[in-house]
Design an enzyme around this catalytic site. Structure first.
Site, mmCIF file in Angstrom:
data_model
loop_
_atom_site.group_PDB
_atom_site.id
_atom_site.type_symbol
_atom_site.label_atom_id
_atom_site.label_comp_id
_atom_site.label_asym_id
_atom_site.label_seq_id
_atom_site.Cartn_x
_atom_site.Cartn_y
_atom_site.Cartn_z
ATOM 1 N N LYS A 111 10.428 8.597 11.545
ATOM 2 C CA LYS A 111 11.363 7.908 10.691
ATOM 3 C C LYS A 111 12.744 8.287 11.430
ATOM 4 O O LYS A 111 13.671 7.448 10.985
ATOM 5 C CB LYS A 111 11.266 8.630 9.249
ATOM 6 C CG LYS A 111 10.171 8.116 8.334
ATOM 7 C CD LYS A 111 10.282 8.351 7.007
ATOM 8 C CE LYS A 111 9.108 7.541 6.394
ATOM 9 N NZ LYS A 111 8.844 7.724 4.845
ATOM 10 N N LYS A 194 -0.321 1.844 9.565
ATOM 11 C CA LYS A 194 -0.692 1.997 8.048
ATOM 12 C C LYS A 194 -0.058 0.988 7.086
ATOM 13 O O LYS A 194 1.139 0.436 7.334
ATOM 14 C CB LYS A 194 0.083 3.298 7.780
ATOM 15 C CG LYS A 194 -0.121 3.836 6.419
ATOM 16 C CD LYS A 194 0.699 5.241 6.154
ATOM 17 C CE LYS A 194 2.119 5.106 5.596
ATOM 18 N NZ LYS A 194 2.778 6.109 5.245
ATOM 19 N N LYS A 197 4.854 0.399 1.910
ATOM 20 C CA LYS A 197 5.688 -0.120 1.133
ATOM 21 C C LYS A 197 6.936 -0.495 1.816
ATOM 22 O O LYS A 197 7.783 -1.213 1.389
ATOM 23 C CB LYS A 197 6.067 0.860 -0.040
ATOM 24 C CG LYS A 197 6.203 2.232 0.227
ATOM 25 C CD LYS A 197 6.105 2.977 -1.249
ATOM 26 C CE LYS A 197 5.938 4.571 -0.811
ATOM 27 N NZ LYS A 197 5.319 5.263 -1.936
HETATM 28 P P1 TYM Z 1 3.924 8.581 -0.266
HETATM 29 O O1 TYM Z 1 4.746 8.265 -1.494
HETATM 30 O O2 TYM Z 1 4.386 8.091 1.122
HETATM 31 O O3 TYM Z 1 2.519 8.287 -0.506
HETATM 32 C C1 TYM Z 1 1.906 8.535 -1.720
HETATM 33 C C2 TYM Z 1 0.335 8.995 -1.363
HETATM 34 O O4 TYM Z 1 -0.116 7.617 -1.026
HETATM 35 C C3 TYM Z 1 -0.881 7.737 0.292
HETATM 36 N N1 TYM Z 1 -0.959 6.734 1.110
HETATM 37 C C4 TYM Z 1 -1.843 6.040 1.883
HETATM 38 N N2 TYM Z 1 -3.064 6.383 1.674
HETATM 39 C C5 TYM Z 1 -3.946 5.636 2.457
HETATM 40 N N3 TYM Z 1 -3.530 4.511 2.976
HETATM 41 C C6 TYM Z 1 -2.182 4.122 3.030
HETATM 42 N N4 TYM Z 1 -1.817 3.015 3.738
HETATM 43 C C7 TYM Z 1 -1.280 4.951 2.497
HETATM 44 N N5 TYM Z 1 -0.029 4.798 2.256
HETATM 45 C C8 TYM Z 1 0.313 5.962 1.304
HETATM 46 C C9 TYM Z 1 -0.302 9.007 0.893
HETATM 47 O O5 TYM Z 1 -0.950 9.561 1.995
HETATM 48 C C10 TYM Z 1 0.167 9.817 -0.376
HETATM 49 O O6 TYM Z 1 -0.802 10.543 -0.545
HETATM 50 N N6 TYM Z 1 5.732 13.191 0.327
HETATM 51 C C11 TYM Z 1 4.818 12.367 -0.553
HETATM 52 C C12 TYM Z 1 5.124 12.625 -2.018
HETATM 53 C C13 TYM Z 1 5.041 13.948 -2.039
HETATM 54 C C14 TYM Z 1 3.693 15.000 -2.478
HETATM 55 C C15 TYM Z 1 4.128 16.176 -2.918
HETATM 56 C C16 TYM Z 1 2.417 14.713 -2.366
HETATM 57 C C17 TYM Z 1 5.963 14.730 -2.633
HETATM 58 N N7 TYM Z 1 5.606 16.087 -3.016
HETATM 59 C C18 TYM Z 1 3.314 17.034 -3.305
HETATM 60 C C19 TYM Z 1 1.649 15.885 -2.535
HETATM 61 C C20 TYM Z 1 1.953 17.003 -3.086
HETATM 62 C C21 TYM Z 1 4.973 11.003 -0.012
HETATM 63 O O7 TYM Z 1 6.101 10.715 0.392
HETATM 64 O O8 TYM Z 1 3.792 10.415 -0.110
#
Ligand code: TYM
Length: 329
Positions: A111, A194, A197
């Site tokens: 990023k 990947k 969004k």
């Molecule tokens: P975020 O919001 O980017 O994604 C949320 C969850 O969705 C999964 N994910 C995917 N899995 C498979 N294929 C994809 N294309 C795909 N895109 C997203 C991510 O792996 C994730 O599980 N930092 C985290 C949010 C967070 C969090 C936490 C998660 C904050 N605190 C504590 C677990 C525990 C995030 O930005 O995920």
């Protein structure tokens, strides 16, 4: 009962990747784990978001969680920023993390690539410490995430172990839980990347709340290959393999079963079946979502859980403050 903790950041629209990589796991596991699932809205601030849009997305995500099948009887749903203790714990964990290890986070490297230090927020850098706070706050046993978040959960483990060694046993050391299939759903137009969004064209990404007929068209125009045979081969057939994963997970069958079903089909009829499956999934999800939004359930659920999560968090933070020596008591 063991505890599950996980969350999703409310930036951009929510995607099929979020559902398959994360929410589907939460739903399947909620009866066997005491589950805490939240909206990681503080994490959204690492980049600029229009405040009104961000507020809308927070509710939207709770509505999606409920529509996908998270049941408040099993899962405590909450909004991260409404529990003020997360930011307190995050600070202490930042002070127990090193610039070296945070610099090695691949998401930070990706990023911040091609951006000067003057335009990267400090929050983007310290983001994994806040994520560690989210997890360690609730003594999580497991953290179901897609594969892109695995490194952050591993960092949370390291921070927990370091803190426990320095100050005495305080945190449970959590395990990441990565789904066997669907840990990374790929972009439909560029199936080595990947599904995200932040996809600019929007053509490679299925949004959970988009018009199902638009999603259908995206599947029909997904990039494939020239072989015209349906089977799983991630290296050589990334587009077809991605569609096979999506189809098998939405239809609750194995990839082998899906391959048997379509092995001899041409790509047109295979894509039509995947498009039918995605369209049906979105139509059903959105019908439930609309019902939930109109019912007032979102506020009801959040109001009920706030007290519970704040109590757990306050106890943890006061214990941590006491151990590190801040405050008078
Ligand atoms: P975020 O919001 O980017 O994604 C949320 C969850 O969705 C999964 N994910 C995917 N899995 C498979 N294929 C994809 N294309 C795909 N895109 C997203 C991510 O792996 C994730 O599980 N930092 C985290 C949010 C967070 C969090 C936490 C998660 C904050 N605190 C504590 C677990 C525990 C995030 O930005 O995920």
């Amino acid at each position: 009962m063991k505890r599950l903790v996980s969350g999703i950041k409310p930036t951009g629209e929510f995607t099929l990747g979020n559902y398959i990589g994360a929410i589907k796991q939460f739903v399947e596991m909620q009866k066997d784990y005491e589950s805490f699932v939240f909206v990681a809205d503080l994490h959204a601030l690492t980049v600029y978001n229009d405040p009104e849009v961000l507020r809308t997305r927070i509710r939207e995500l709770i509505g999606i969680y409920l529509a996908c099948g998270l049941d408040p009887k099993h899962t405590t749903l909450f909004v991260q920023s409404e529990n003020l203790f997360h930011a307190n714990l995050s600070w202490v964990l930042e002070c127990n993390s090193y610039v070296g290890e945070l610099s090695r986070m691949t998401q930070f490297k990706d990023k911040s690539k091609n951006k000067g230090n003057e335009s990267i927020s400090c929050g983007l850098f310290t983001y994994p410490a806040l994520m560690a706070a989210d997890i360690l706050m609730y003594d999580a046993d497991v953290v179901p995430v897609g594969v892109d978040q695995k490194q952050h959960v591993e960092l949370a483990r390291n921070i927990a172990e370091r803190f426990n060694n320095r100050y005495g046993k305080t945190f449970k050391v959590p395990d990441p839980m990565i789904p066997e299939a669907g840990a990374k759903i790929y972009d439909l137009q560029n199936p080595t990347k990947k599904m995200s969004k932040t996809d600019e064209s929007g053509k490679g990404c299925i949004m959970l709340l988009e018009d199902p007929s638009v999603a259908r068209k995206k599947i029909m125009s997904a990039v494939t290959d020239s072989e015209s045979k349906v089977y799983y081969d991630k290296e050589n057939k990334p587009g077809i393999s991605n569609l096979l994963v999506i189809y098998s997970l939405l239809e609750h069958i194995s990839i082998e079963e899906a391959t048997q079903k379509f092995g001899e089909s041409n790509y047109g009829s295979f894509k039509t079946a995947v498009a039918d499956s995605v369209e049906k999934f979105l139509v059903e999800l959105q019908a439930k979502y609309n019902e939930i939004v109109e019912s007032g359930l979102i506020d009801e659920v959040l109001d009920a859980s706030n007290k519970k999560v704040r109590k757990i968090a306050e106890e943890k933070v006061l214990d941590v403050f006491k151990k590190v020596g801040v405050g008078r008591y």
